[in-house]
Scaffold this active site. Structure first.
Site, mmCIF file in Angstrom:
data_model
loop_
_atom_site.group_PDB
_atom_site.id
_atom_site.type_symbol
_atom_site.label_atom_id
_atom_site.label_comp_id
_atom_site.label_asym_id
_atom_site.label_seq_id
_atom_site.Cartn_x
_atom_site.Cartn_y
_atom_site.Cartn_z
ATOM 1 N N CYS A 12 107.404 32.074 17.441
ATOM 2 C CA CYS A 12 106.068 32.431 16.949
ATOM 3 C C CYS A 12 105.203 32.709 18.183
ATOM 4 O O CYS A 12 105.699 32.690 19.308
ATOM 5 C CB CYS A 12 105.480 31.374 16.023
ATOM 6 S SG CYS A 12 105.109 29.782 16.752
ATOM 7 N N ASN A 15 104.216 28.984 19.902
ATOM 8 C CA ASN A 15 105.282 27.982 19.942
ATOM 9 C C ASN A 15 104.669 26.579 19.876
ATOM 10 O O ASN A 15 105.078 25.671 20.570
ATOM 11 C CB ASN A 15 106.153 28.153 21.191
ATOM 12 C CG ASN A 15 107.413 27.285 21.179
ATOM 13 O OD1 ASN A 15 107.787 26.730 22.210
ATOM 14 N ND2 ASN A 15 108.073 27.150 20.058
ATOM 15 N N SER A 38 113.437 27.118 20.433
ATOM 16 C CA SER A 38 112.167 27.667 19.953
ATOM 17 C C SER A 38 111.386 28.166 21.152
ATOM 18 O O SER A 38 111.542 27.670 22.266
ATOM 19 C CB SER A 38 111.367 26.631 19.161
ATOM 20 O OG SER A 38 110.840 25.627 19.998
ATOM 21 N N CYS A 86 105.328 36.996 15.431
ATOM 22 C CA CYS A 86 105.203 37.440 16.823
ATOM 23 C C CYS A 86 105.281 38.958 16.936
ATOM 24 O O CYS A 86 105.118 39.517 18.009
ATOM 25 C CB CYS A 86 106.225 36.757 17.727
ATOM 26 S SG CYS A 86 107.926 37.238 17.459
ATOM 27 N N CYS A 90 108.863 40.314 20.089
ATOM 28 C CA CYS A 90 110.205 39.755 20.079
ATOM 29 C C CYS A 90 111.226 40.793 20.507
ATOM 30 O O CYS A 90 111.292 41.867 19.919
ATOM 31 C CB CYS A 90 110.551 39.269 18.677
ATOM 32 S SG CYS A 90 109.489 37.953 18.096
#
Length: 139
Positions: A12, A15, A38, A86, A90
């Protein structure tokens, strides 16, 4: 999918909330059967304290976690990449399984909203485990 232990990466923006809760659930419910990573595209300074509190209510401690910067290496070693808002930040690698989970961002939200996000994250993690043929432990 790797034959031994699949690796799942939750991503995300900061994080600090959704991805940390998802990682906490997956670590707990897979009982070590899944490698859990993560990261965030713009990691925050700390894990959201309200997310920590919501997870602690279920006996899952994410207080010691620290937001991490998303790297191409983390994506490269993962079998499954779960994104949570995100967007284009990514990296994409062919052959990976990608899922985008649309979840409310718990940043700045009260405990009641964060509990709802937490419960939605748990339900999705349980479905993810089933899709990986990894039995969920009780927890």
């Amino acid at each position: 999918m790797s034959v031994s232990r699949p690796t799942v990466l939750f991503v995300c923006v900061h994080n600090a909330g959704r991805s940390q809760m998802a990682a906490g659930f997956l670590r707990e419910l897979s009982a070590g059967s899944v490698e859990v990573l993560s990261a965030g595209s713009m990691p925050g300074d700390q894990v959201n304290p309200v997310a920590v509190e919501a997870m602690a209510e279920l006996g899952i401690d994410i207080a010691g976690e620290q937001p991490k910067k998303l790297s191409e290496d983390a994506v490269r070693v993962s079998d499954v990449v779960i994104t949570m808002g995100c967007g284009d930040e990514c990296p994409f690698f062919p052959g990976k399984r990608y899922e985008d989970w649309e979840l409310t961002d718990p940043a700045g939200q009260g405990l009641d909203v964060v509990r709802e996000v937490r419960d939605e994250v748990r339900a999705r993690v349980e479905k993810l485990l089933a899709s990986l043929d990894v039995p969920a432990t009780e927890g």
